[in-house]
Structure formats: structure tokens, C-alpha cells
Scaffold this motif. Structure first.
Motif, PDB file in Angstrom:
ATOM      1  N   LEU A  25     -17.889 -38.446  -4.408  1.00  0.00           N
ATOM      2  CA  LEU A  25     -19.341 -38.568  -4.307  1.00  0.00           C
ATOM      3  C   LEU A  25     -19.931 -37.494  -3.403  1.00  0.00           C
ATOM      4  CD1 LEU A  25     -19.317 -42.421  -3.854  1.00  0.00           C
ATOM      5  CD2 LEU A  25     -20.211 -41.239  -5.855  1.00  0.00           C
ATOM      6  N   HIS A  26     -19.070 -36.836  -2.637  1.00  0.00           N
ATOM      7  CA  HIS A  26     -19.574 -35.831  -1.692  1.00  0.00           C
ATOM      8  C   HIS A  26     -19.188 -34.409  -2.049  1.00  0.00           C
ATOM      9  CE1 HIS A  26     -19.689 -39.338   1.371  1.00  0.00           C
ATOM     10  NE2 HIS A  26     -20.808 -39.246   0.691  1.00  0.00           N
ATOM     11  N   THR A  27     -18.000 -34.236  -2.615  1.00  0.00           N
ATOM     12  CA  THR A  27     -17.528 -32.882  -2.922  1.00  0.00           C
ATOM     13  C   THR A  27     -17.160 -32.804  -4.399  1.00  0.00           C
ATOM     14  OG1 THR A  27     -16.447 -33.076  -0.775  1.00  0.00           O
ATOM     15  CG2 THR A  27     -16.008 -31.074  -2.024  1.00  0.00           C
ATOM     16  N   PRO A  28     -17.644 -31.787  -5.084  1.00  0.00           N
ATOM     17  CA  PRO A  28     -17.293 -31.671  -6.506  1.00  0.00           C
ATOM     18  C   PRO A  28     -15.786 -31.523  -6.686  1.00  0.00           C
ATOM     19  CG  PRO A  28     -18.999 -30.072  -5.908  1.00  0.00           C
ATOM     20  CD  PRO A  28     -18.534 -30.710  -4.639  1.00  0.00           C
ATOM     21  N   ARG A  29     -15.276 -32.030  -7.777  1.00  0.00           N
ATOM     22  CA  ARG A  29     -13.843 -31.924  -8.052  1.00  0.00           C
ATOM     23  C   ARG A  29     -13.539 -30.868  -9.117  1.00  0.00           C
ATOM     24  NH1 ARG A  29     -11.947 -38.292  -8.094  1.00  0.00           N
ATOM     25  NH2 ARG A  29     -11.282 -38.392  -5.918  1.00  0.00           N
ATOM     26  N   ALA A  30     -14.489 -30.646 -10.030  1.00  0.00           N
ATOM     27  CA  ALA A  30     -14.238 -29.657 -11.084  1.00  0.00           C
ATOM     28  C   ALA A  30     -14.640 -28.285 -10.554  1.00  0.00           C
ATOM     29  CB  ALA A  30     -15.024 -30.010 -12.339  1.00  0.00           C
ATOM     30  N   LEU A  31     -13.682 -27.588  -9.966  1.00  0.00           N
ATOM     31  CA  LEU A  31     -13.936 -26.312  -9.293  1.00  0.00           C
ATOM     32  C   LEU A  31     -12.675 -25.463  -9.394  1.00  0.00           C
ATOM     33  CD1 LEU A  31     -15.456 -27.280  -5.805  1.00  0.00           C
ATOM     34  CD2 LEU A  31     -16.685 -26.119  -7.637  1.00  0.00           C
ATOM     35  N   ASN A  32     -12.823 -24.167  -9.154  1.00  0.00           N
ATOM     36  CA  ASN A  32     -11.663 -23.280  -9.012  1.00  0.00           C
ATOM     37  C   ASN A  32     -10.698 -23.354 -10.193  1.00  0.00           C
ATOM     38  OD1 ASN A  32     -12.718 -22.682  -6.472  1.00  0.00           O
ATOM     39  ND2 ASN A  32     -11.642 -24.444  -5.572  1.00  0.00           N
ATOM     40  N   GLY A  33     -11.273 -23.429 -11.382  1.00  0.00           N
ATOM     41  CA  GLY A  33     -10.425 -23.351 -12.568  1.00  0.00           C
ATOM     42  C   GLY A  33      -9.647 -24.610 -12.893  1.00  0.00           C
ATOM     43  N   ARG A  34     -10.006 -25.734 -12.284  1.00  0.00           N
ATOM     44  CA  ARG A  34      -9.304 -26.966 -12.626  1.00  0.00           C
ATOM     45  C   ARG A  34     -10.226 -28.178 -12.503  1.00  0.00           C
ATOM     46  NH1 ARG A  34      -5.404 -28.127  -7.340  1.00  0.00           N
ATOM     47  NH2 ARG A  34      -7.115 -28.948  -6.080  1.00  0.00           N
ATOM     48  N   ALA A  35      -9.862 -29.222 -13.240  1.00  0.00           N
ATOM     49  CA  ALA A  35     -10.618 -30.480 -13.200  1.00  0.00           C
ATOM     50  C   ALA A  35      -9.606 -31.615 -13.056  1.00  0.00           C
ATOM     51  CB  ALA A  35     -11.424 -30.639 -14.488  1.00  0.00           C
ATOM     52  N   PRO A  36     -10.043 -32.778 -12.583  1.00  0.00           N
ATOM     53  CA  PRO A  36      -9.098 -33.888 -12.417  1.00  0.00           C
ATOM     54  C   PRO A  36      -8.422 -34.268 -13.741  1.00  0.00           C
ATOM     55  CG  PRO A  36     -11.163 -34.383 -11.316  1.00  0.00           C
ATOM     56  CD  PRO A  36     -11.390 -33.128 -12.108  1.00  0.00           C
ATOM     57  N   ASP A  37      -7.133 -34.557 -13.665  1.00  0.00           N
ATOM     58  CA  ASP A  37      -6.440 -35.173 -14.799  1.00  0.00           C
ATOM     59  C   ASP A  37      -6.632 -36.674 -14.616  1.00  0.00           C
ATOM     60  OD1 ASP A  37      -4.700 -36.340 -16.561  1.00  0.00           O
ATOM     61  OD2 ASP A  37      -3.021 -34.996 -16.128  1.00  0.00           O
ATOM     62  N   VAL A  38      -7.476 -37.255 -15.436  1.00  0.00           N
ATOM     63  CA  VAL A  38      -7.823 -38.663 -15.220  1.00  0.00           C
ATOM     64  C   VAL A  38      -6.656 -39.611 -15.495  1.00  0.00           C
ATOM     65  CG1 VAL A  38     -10.305 -38.439 -15.562  1.00  0.00           C
ATOM     66  CG2 VAL A  38      -8.831 -38.763 -17.556  1.00  0.00           C
ATOM     67  N   PHE A  39      -5.619 -39.097 -16.140  1.00  0.00           N
ATOM     68  CA  PHE A  39      -4.495 -39.967 -16.508  1.00  0.00           C
ATOM     69  C   PHE A  39      -3.327 -39.934 -15.520  1.00  0.00           C
ATOM     70  CE2 PHE A  39      -6.547 -39.025 -20.611  1.00  0.00           C
ATOM     71  CZ  PHE A  39      -6.830 -40.321 -20.986  1.00  0.00           C
ATOM     72  N   ARG A  40      -3.364 -39.000 -14.577  1.00  0.00           N
ATOM     73  CA  ARG A  40      -2.245 -38.871 -13.640  1.00  0.00           C
ATOM     74  C   ARG A  40      -2.771 -38.761 -12.217  1.00  0.00           C
ATOM     75  NH1 ARG A  40      -1.600 -36.718 -18.043  1.00  0.00           N
ATOM     76  NH2 ARG A  40       0.038 -37.461 -19.370  1.00  0.00           N
ATOM     77  N   LYS A  41      -2.222 -39.573 -11.342  1.00  0.00           N
ATOM     78  CA  LYS A  41      -2.695 -39.576  -9.955  1.00  0.00           C
ATOM     79  C   LYS A  41      -2.491 -38.202  -9.322  1.00  0.00           C
ATOM     80  CE  LYS A  41      -2.054 -44.481  -9.067  1.00  0.00           C
ATOM     81  NZ  LYS A  41      -1.415 -45.535  -8.290  1.00  0.00           N
ATOM     82  N   GLY A  42      -3.528 -37.697  -8.726  1.00  0.00           N
ATOM     83  CA  GLY A  42      -3.426 -36.436  -7.976  1.00  0.00           C
ATOM     84  C   GLY A  42      -3.254 -35.194  -8.836  1.00  0.00           C
ATOM     85  N   ALA A  43      -3.187 -35.335 -10.147  1.00  0.00           N
ATOM     86  CA  ALA A  43      -2.904 -34.170 -11.003  1.00  0.00           C
ATOM     87  C   ALA A  43      -4.202 -33.517 -11.495  1.00  0.00           C
ATOM     88  CB  ALA A  43      -2.051 -34.594 -12.186  1.00  0.00           C
ATOM     89  N   TRP A  44      -4.058 -32.313 -12.010  1.00  0.00           N
ATOM     90  CA  TRP A  44      -5.198 -31.539 -12.472  1.00  0.00           C
ATOM     91  C   TRP A  44      -4.935 -31.007 -13.870  1.00  0.00           C
ATOM     92  CZ3 TRP A  44      -9.303 -31.420  -9.127  1.00  0.00           C
ATOM     93  CH2 TRP A  44      -9.030 -31.790  -7.791  1.00  0.00           C
ATOM     94  N   VAL A  45      -5.999 -30.692 -14.576  1.00  0.00           N
ATOM     95  CA  VAL A  45      -5.867 -29.947 -15.840  1.00  0.00           C
ATOM     96  C   VAL A  45      -6.640 -28.637 -15.669  1.00  0.00           C
ATOM     97  CG1 VAL A  45      -5.563 -31.959 -17.344  1.00  0.00           C
ATOM     98  CG2 VAL A  45      -7.881 -31.158 -16.815  1.00  0.00           C
ATOM     99  N   PRO A  46      -6.198 -27.579 -16.373  1.00  0.00           N
ATOM    100  CA  PRO A  46      -6.918 -26.312 -16.243  1.00  0.00           C
ATOM    101  C   PRO A  46      -8.321 -26.405 -16.835  1.00  0.00           C
ATOM    102  CG  PRO A  46      -5.066 -26.117 -17.801  1.00  0.00           C
ATOM    103  CD  PRO A  46      -5.039 -27.507 -17.262  1.00  0.00           C
TER     104      PRO A  46
END
Ligand code: FAD
Ligand code: SF4
Lengths: 221, 549
Positions: B6-27
Motif C-alpha cells: 500500500l506504500h511502495t509499488p511492487r511492479a518496478l525494475n523489470g519485474r512484478a510479483p508472482d502471485v502464485f509463489r511466495k516472494g517470487a517475481w515474474v519478468p
């Protein structure tokens, strides 16, 4: 007792405590985090002043009187916390100022009316005197200098009741009281039909089975 | 903590959250602000989500903006009504009129995935005649869409969202079998079925956007019943776990916590990009085409806030219809107590439905309604009992103890459009310095007649199954529509059948606000079907040289 009459027990689910499930698969980390924080609420005024806090506490006792056989839910603390963080619901009746101002004005009207009618603070009135003022407010019949009866009605129905009940039924104590399963992720439920109970759901007592049920509910988790 | 979505964007620096895996990212592909992307889409919900995915899959450059957070359901979602208000649009809005609409939890989300992150998953098709309610049924206005074409897009939407539903649905023209089998019905849902049978009405398992068997990274629904405050298992097929991951894979960029405040237009009257607020500052993103999908309050607000000398009443508002004809759906209910232990909080809340009065025309009002089984959580339930029955104190505490014995039926009913029900700008400003909205609403006679009809029918159904202590919740509404009506002409609507604005050729609106009428079923499957159609139409118009990219 006819079987369609409501169960007359005050403790419908004796021995059942939602918190017993805290470490089971019914609670995930996110849930533990928010409920732990909720239980740790500071039990003091941080936004309201001392007199407002007393008025609020009296309103809480009337809106949700609590039994003496278990620790009470600190309702005033949750309302105060909500005002401190200024957490809003996403809409405001155009006749009212923002939530913090509305609460302060509304509490001041209860106090001022109590002084005018009884020459005593609202919190010092008898429960029935307090209720009488609350009923007038809810019916749109209680205004006071600069704050209309309509505003007072919107305040009572839309803030007093909503925020106090919202605090109570967000608390594990209330969940246990009504036999609600409480948090349920990731485990969820399996037995969906009427009169079927998963082993991690509360058992309702009848007047004949209170003690037996109390024992059984201690193992519900 | 820096990882507060709610305070810091997550989709940044060439990656976005992987909603299916804890702590993981997708390009994630990223576009520069100076590069005019083919499409900017404002809003990532039922309308925006599928558009972003489809346009990216067609090879266009697309950025999806959302003012809300990019949640990781497995890590961020508690089983808790209060804290999950993080999913709602809680910025201030003023309400007034004869029947003010309670906003927030009941009708508007703010998150990547939009309101579908906390919607109740009910996925229904319109009755075909509703696309021509003026011609076929004698009320309101026709849509410029053909129901047979819509039927094909409903097929597609149902497959994309893996809707779990019955083998054959009792109402309306033939439709294919639902992709996933229907969910098991719970105790509360069974009482609806028994009541409907006693009345001689058909009932059905409700088609739902939550899977009844594993699908990709989504596990089957575990019947935890917290659907309306976010699904922490990813069984729910919200846009966040369906179209948004598809969009990222196809090369779209998502900007979370990015509030668009103004659409810029040039001297030729064309949109050139959007001003948006992110990480404490205003930025400008250039774009060749702009699509607004912010839902029925924020869409008109943004267009009104984008007024210029050339468009003094807001963008796309030559007709004066922008912000008007706001519609909610009537959401009244009847509740009662059974002697059985029902435990109505188990499972998705609306497992069974009857659409009888959507398809029966012998009645004394226009429009239709359905009703569904209920399973409110304690907070919502206490608010309903208190406000409808006027209870507080010990009397309320006692009533609340019947929670596990409670049953209820809740309508979703069609309110008719009225020019007087509308969204305007207020003087007051929000945290971004933008004027907030004033939402004015009043029920009309037809709405009131329908509500009374429905309350009577639902009450009869509960009486027939032996419910006790029956009472009516007379004041609830939900779901929004209207305010940027789709129509046949620039004089009486805001967009054409392709969701393209009449006034600004490279400005589109594709969300619930384009509905000319709202029908008697929940709206999101129709919004999604229209978005899928719009993507196809955009591709066709582009190939025909009718869109410049
Ligand atoms: C509790 C609840 C239950 C529901 N249940 C159902 C159901 O069972 N079935 C059903 O069909 N429908 C249901 N609905 C309704 C359904 O969710 C909505 O109709 C649908 O999601 C609307 O789609 P939309 O694309 O128009 O808007 P939304 O899905 O609301 O998406 C709009 C998005 O735009 C973003 N946005 C808005 N303005 C801006 C801006 N200026 N800049 C950046 N971003 C912006 C918002 O943050 C939001 O994420 C429910 C809704 C709620 C709230
Ligand atoms: S009942 Fe199913 S869809 Fe609803 S929150 Fe639980 S797992 Fe998700």
C-alpha cells in the motif's frame, strides 16, 4: 422448550475459543499478524481527550453490554484507534464533516445534552438515562447548538453503531461467543451440509449439555 | 517495512510479483515515459484486465495503470473482514440524494485486479432481451450490441475464467457446458433450492469464478467463505490471477499505486497521454490511445477532471450524459432462522440462484431480478441486523448468537437509469489534490415496486421451508453501472458500440460505466465479455486503418 425457539443460554458455545486455532492450518501468517496486533491495542485514549473518552466508553457499554464472566472487548480503544489512524469507509454523507470532526461534535452533543437535562456528565448518568438520549439521537430528535438533529441521527446510526459494533464483531471474543469458525485459511471447510460439523467448528450447547459441551469445545481446534 | 504494497509499488525494475509463489517475481517489460505506447489502460479490473491482456497478446505495447496495490494473496490476505478493507476504494466520496449509496466495501475496489479481487464471483449472462430492453420489453434504452455476438464473448470469458457451473443452466438460450463442474452446495444454498421447489420455480447451482478442481497454479476452492474480502488461496479467478499474469507474459507493463489524475488532449482534440501520481510525484506517460476502465465513479471523475477550454464540460461529454444515469442494483434481502445448524459462512456465499423473475414477464414492473443464497461474515451481518432491525445493546447481542442458524436470500435487481442519478465533482480535494466526487442517488417508483415484489417472494420462499423470526433488509444496494453510456449517437451517449468515445477518437471507455441498462444479474461477466469484444474490434479497426498507431 419448542425446538424452534431460540436457545436461551447466554453462553451458547461454552468452552469454544477461536484463538485455540491460532497455530492450526486455519490461520495463515497474515491472519496471525493482524489478529495479534488487534489483541495488543493500547487500552487508552490516543486521539480523544479524557472527557470524550469517557463519553465514548459509556456509549460502548450501552451499545454492546458485555457479560462479566470473561474479559471485555476494549471497544473504546478500537474506536479511538480508528480515529487516530483516520481509517475511513469510503463514503461520507454530504451533511456531515469528515469522520474525526463528526465524532468529536457528536460526543460533545451527548455531553452537552446530559449537562442541560441532568446537570451531570453523560458518563455519570444512569444507563437508562443514557439510553434515552441515545434513542432520541437515533430517531433524529436530538440536536444541540450548531449540530442538527439530522446530523446527530446520521452520527448515531452511521458512526456510533457502525464503529462500536464493527469493533466488537471484529474481535475473537465475539467470534467465539457466536460460534463463528473464525479465520479459515488455508484449511477451509469440508462438511458443507446442514447439521454437519467439521472437527474444528464449535459445538452448540443446550441447557442440558452445557458442561459436556464445554469439555468437547476445549478440543475444537 | 518497505514491502508494504500500500506504500511502495511492487511492479518496478523489470519485474512484478508472482502471485502464485511466495516472494517470487515474474519478468515485466517496461516502457519509457517518452515513448508513446500504443495503449494506456486506466484500471485493471473486470474491464481493464482482459483488455490489457488481449491487446498485449495481439502485439500492441500496453501499460495498465492502477491506483491500488499489487497484492500477493498468499502472503498479504488475512482471514479477516476489518484488515482486508485494504482492498476497497476508501478515499473520500460524498453521498446524498433520497437514497444515498454506501460506497466502499459493497461496490468498489482499489487494487491490481480491481473489484474482482474481492467480488463474490457470481458469473452470469444477461438475458438476451436486455440488450434491447426498449424494443423487446418496453423500457429504458437499447444497447448497440447484438446478443448473439455477446453470447460468443460470454463463451470466451467463461473459458478464460474457468467458471464452475451446472451442466445445463435452466434459463435463457442454450449455452455450452461450464468449463468446471458446479460446486457442492452448502446448507444455506440448500434452503434456497427447497424454497424454490416449493414455489414451483427452477433453481440452479450458481456459476462461479472459483475453481472446483485445480487449474494451473490455482488450487480448488477450500470453502473458507472469505471470498468477499479476498481469496488467500488463489482459487478465485480474479483478474489478478488470470488476465494480469497473461498480460505480463505477453509484454504488457503494470504500474501499481499509480493514480491517473488527468488525460491530456492537444489542439486537435486528441488524447496524448496521462498525468499520473506515483511514488510521491506527478509523471506524464505519452500514449497513442487511452482507454479508461476505472468503473462508474472514477471513470466520469477522471474525464470531468480532464476538462479543457475545448472540452469545458469534461472529455467525451458533448451529450451531457457523462456522469449521468448512474445505476446500482437493488440488493435487498430476507433472513430467517432455522432449527438446523446451517453455518452459512462455509463456502462461497452465493452457491444457489433462481433467475425466475428475470425470465418471467407477467409482473407489474419493468426489469428483472434474481436471488441467491447468503453467507455474510460477522461484521457485515451485525451491521445488517442492527441497521435493519434497529437493534443494539443486549437485544442485538442475543440475536447475533443465532448466527449459525441463520439463512437468507438476497436479490440482485435491475434499477432503471435516470438522468438525476449522477456523479459530479465536489469542492473538496483528495490526497492527490484532485476534486472528489459527489454521488447523488434516489430510487424511482419502478425500483420500489420491484423491491417490494422481490421481498415478498423471498419471504414466501423462507416461510415455505419453515424459517422462523423472518425479517427484511430493505436498504441494501450494490454493483455500479452507467455514467458513460454506450449508444447509437453522439447526442445521447458517451461511447459507441466499440467503447470508443464519440468526441475524442483515440479515447475509449471500457468498464461497467458504459452500461445503458444494468439487467437483473451481477455485472462483471458482461463487463469482461465486452472488454474481450472491444479488444477484437480495436484490432479490426486498426487493420482497416481506422485507428492510428
Ligand atoms: C463486494 C463485492 C462483490 C461483488 N460481487 C460480484 C459478483 O459476485 N459478480 C459480479 O458480476 N460482480 C460482482 N461485483 C461487482 C464487480 O466486481 C464489478 O462490477 C466489476 O469489477 C467492475 O469492473 P470495472 O472494470 O468496471 O471496475 P473495477 O473492477 O472496479 O476496476 C477499476 C479499477 O480502476 C482503478 N482506478 C480507478 N480510477 C483510477 C485512476 N484514476 N487511476 C488509476 N487507477 C484507477 C481502481 O483502483 C480499480 O482497481 C462485486 C463487487 C463488490 C465490491
Ligand atoms: S471459499 Fe473458495 S473462493 Fe472463497 S475465499 Fe475460500 S478458497 Fe477462495
Amino acid at each position: 422448550m419448542s425446538d424452534t425457539l431460540p436457545n436461551p443460554l447466554d453462553e451458547r458455545y461454552p468452552g469454544y475459543d477461536v484463538l485455540d486455532k491460532r497455530l492450526t492450518p486455519s490461520w495463515n501468517d497474515a491472519t496471525r499478524r493482524v489478529i495479534d496486533a488487534r489483541l495488543a491495542v493500547p487500552r487508552e485514549a490516543r486521539f480523544l481527550n479524557a472527557l470524550e473518552w469517557r463519553t465514548l466508553s459509556a456509549l460502548c457499554d450501552r451499545v454492546m453490554p458485555q457479560p462479566t464472566y470473561r474479559p471485555p472487548v476494549p471497544l473504546a480503544a478500537y474506536v479511538d484507534q480508528k480515529l487516530l489512524s483516520d481509517t475511513r469507509p469510503g463514503f461520507r454523507d454530504a451533511a456531515l464533516p469528515p469522520q474525526r470532526e463528526t465524532w468529536k461534535n457528536g460526543l460533545a452533543v451527548f455531553e452537552a445534552e446530559a449537562m442541560a437535562r441532568h446537570d451531570q456528565s453523560f458518563h455519570a448518568l444512569t444507563p437508562s438515562e443514557q439510553e434515552a438520549l441515545m434513542i432520541e439521537a437515533g430517531a433524529g430528535r436530538l440536536g444541540h447548538a450548531g449540530w442538527s438533529a439530522e446530523q446527530m441521527q446520521l452520527f448515531f446510526n452511521g458512526h456510533v453503531l457502525t464503529d462500536i459494533l464493527g469493533a466488537y464483531y471484529a474481535h475473537p471474543t465475539a467470534w467465539s461467543e457466536i460460534g463463528f469458525g473464525g479465520p479459515a485459511s488455508p484449511r477451509g471447510y469440508v462438511r458443507m451440509q446442514n447439521d454437519r460439523r467439521d472437527p474444528w467448528e464449535a459445538i452448540e450447547a443446550t441447557p442440558e449439555t452445557v458442561e459436556k459441551t464445554r469439555k468437547e469445545n476445549r478440543n475444537v481446534r | 517495512m518497505s514491502d508494504n504494497p500500500l506504500h511502495t509499488p511492487r511492479a518496478l525494475n523489470g519485474r512484478a510479483p508472482d502471485v502464485f509463489r511466495k516472494g517470487a517475481w515474474v519478468p515485466m517489460r517496461e516502457y519509457s515515459q517518452n515513448e508513446a505506447v500504443d495503449f494506456v489502460v486506466i484500471g485493471t479490473g473486470a474491464g481493464g484486465g482482459p483488455l490489457i491482456a488481449r491487446l498485449a497478446e495481439m502485439g500492441y505495447s500496453v501499460i495498465g495503470f492502477d491506483a491500488g496495490a499489487y497484492f500477493r494473496p498468499l502472503e498479504d490476505f488475512a482471514s479477516d473482514e476489518t484488515s482486508q478493507s485494504q482492498l476497497y476504494w476508501t478515499d473520500e466520496r460524498l453521498i446524498d440524494g433520497a437514497n444515498p449509496i454506501k460506497m466502499g466495501s459493497n461496490n468498489s475496489g482499489k487494487a491490481v485486479g480491481g473489484s474482482t479481487v474481492h467480488f463474490a464471483m457470481v458469473s452470469l449472462r444477461f438475458r438476451p432481451e436486455w440488450f434491447q430492453s426498449r424494443t423487446k420489453l418496453g423500457y429504458a434504452v437499447d444497447w448497440p450490441l447484438d446478443w448473439r455476438e455477446m453470447w460468443r464473448y460470454y463463451d470466451k470469458a467463461e473459458r478464460d475464467l474457468a467458471i464452475a457451473g451446472p451442466i445445463s443452466y435452466p434459463w435463457g438460450p442454450k449455452r455450452p457446458r461450464y468449463p468446471y463442474r458446479a460446486h457442492e452446495i452448502g446448507g444455506a444454498a440448500e434452503w434456497l433450492a427447497r424454497g424454490a421447489e416449493a414455489m414451483g420455480y427452477q433453481w440452479s447451482e450458481t456459476p462461479l469464478a472459483t475453481v472446483s478442481a485445480p487449474r494451473g497454479d490455482s488450487p480448488s476452492c477450500v470453502y473458507r467463505g472469505f471470498c468477499r474480502v479476498g481469496c488467500s488461496t488463489n482459487a478465485k479467478q480474479s483478474q489478478l490471477v488470470t488476465y494480469i499474469p497473461r498480460a505480463l507474459k505477453a509484454g504488457a507493463e503494470i504500474r501499481d499505486l499509480a493514480m491517473v489524475g488527468r488525460i491530456e488532449t492537444n489542439a486537435q482534440g486528441l488524447a496524448t497521454g496521462v498525468h499520473y501520481h506515483r511514488e510521491g510525484q506527478w509523471h506524464f506517460q505519452r500514449a497513442k490511445q487511452v482507454i479508461v476502465a476505472g468503473y462508474a465513479i472514477e471513470t466520469p471523475r477522471l474525464l470531468l477532471n480532464s476538462a479543457t477550454d475545448r472540452f469545458p464540460d469534461g472529455l467525451a461529454n458533448r451529450s451531457g450524459y457523462l456522469g449521468r444515469n448512474l445505476m446500482v442494483q437493488s440488493n435487498q434481502a430476507v433472513y430467517g432462522r432455522m432449527k438446523e445448524m446451517v453455518r452459512w459462512n462455509k463456502g462461497p456465499p452465493s452457491l444457489t440462484i433462481t433467475e425466475h423473475w428475470n425470465y418471467e414477464d407477467k409482473k407489474d414492473f419493468f426489469g428483472g431480478y434474481c436471488w441467491m443464497a447468503q453467507g455474510p461474515l460477522p461484521l457485515e451481518w451485525s451491521a445488517a441486523v442492527s441497521s435493519s432491525r434497529g437493534l443494539w445493546g443486549e437485544a442485538l447481542r442475543q440475536k447475533m448468537m443465532d448466527y449459525n442458524h441463520q439463512v437468507g436470500l438476497k436479490m440482485v435487481g435491475e434499477m432503471l437509469p435516470s438522468m438525476e442519478n449522477r456523479v459530479t465533482l465536489a469542492e473538496e480535494k483528495d490526497q492527490y489534490g484532485l476534486p472528489i466526487t459527489r454521488i447523488t442517488y434516489g430510487w424511482q417508483d419502478n425500483d420500489k415496486t420491484m423491491i417490494q415484489h422481490a421481498l415478498g417472494e423471498m419471504q414466501r420462499s423462507l416461510e415455505l421451508v419453515g424459517a422462523q423470526d423472518i425479517w427484511r433488509q430493505e436498504n441494501d444496494t450494490n454493483h455500479l453501472a452507467g455514467t458513460a453510456r454506450m449508444g447509437f449517437s453522439a447526442e445521447s451517449s458517451v461511447v459507441d458500440a466499440d467503447c470508443r468515445s464519440w468526441d475524442v477518437p483515440n479515447l475509449w471507455i471500457c468498464d461497467g460505466s458504459i452500461f445503458p441498462t444494468t439487467g437483473g444479474v451481477n455485472p462483471s461477466l458482461t463487463i469482461t465479455a465486452i472488454a474481450l469484444r472491444t479488444a477484437d474490434r480495436i484490432q479490426t479497426l486498426h487493420r482497416q486503418g481506422k485507428i492510428t498507431l
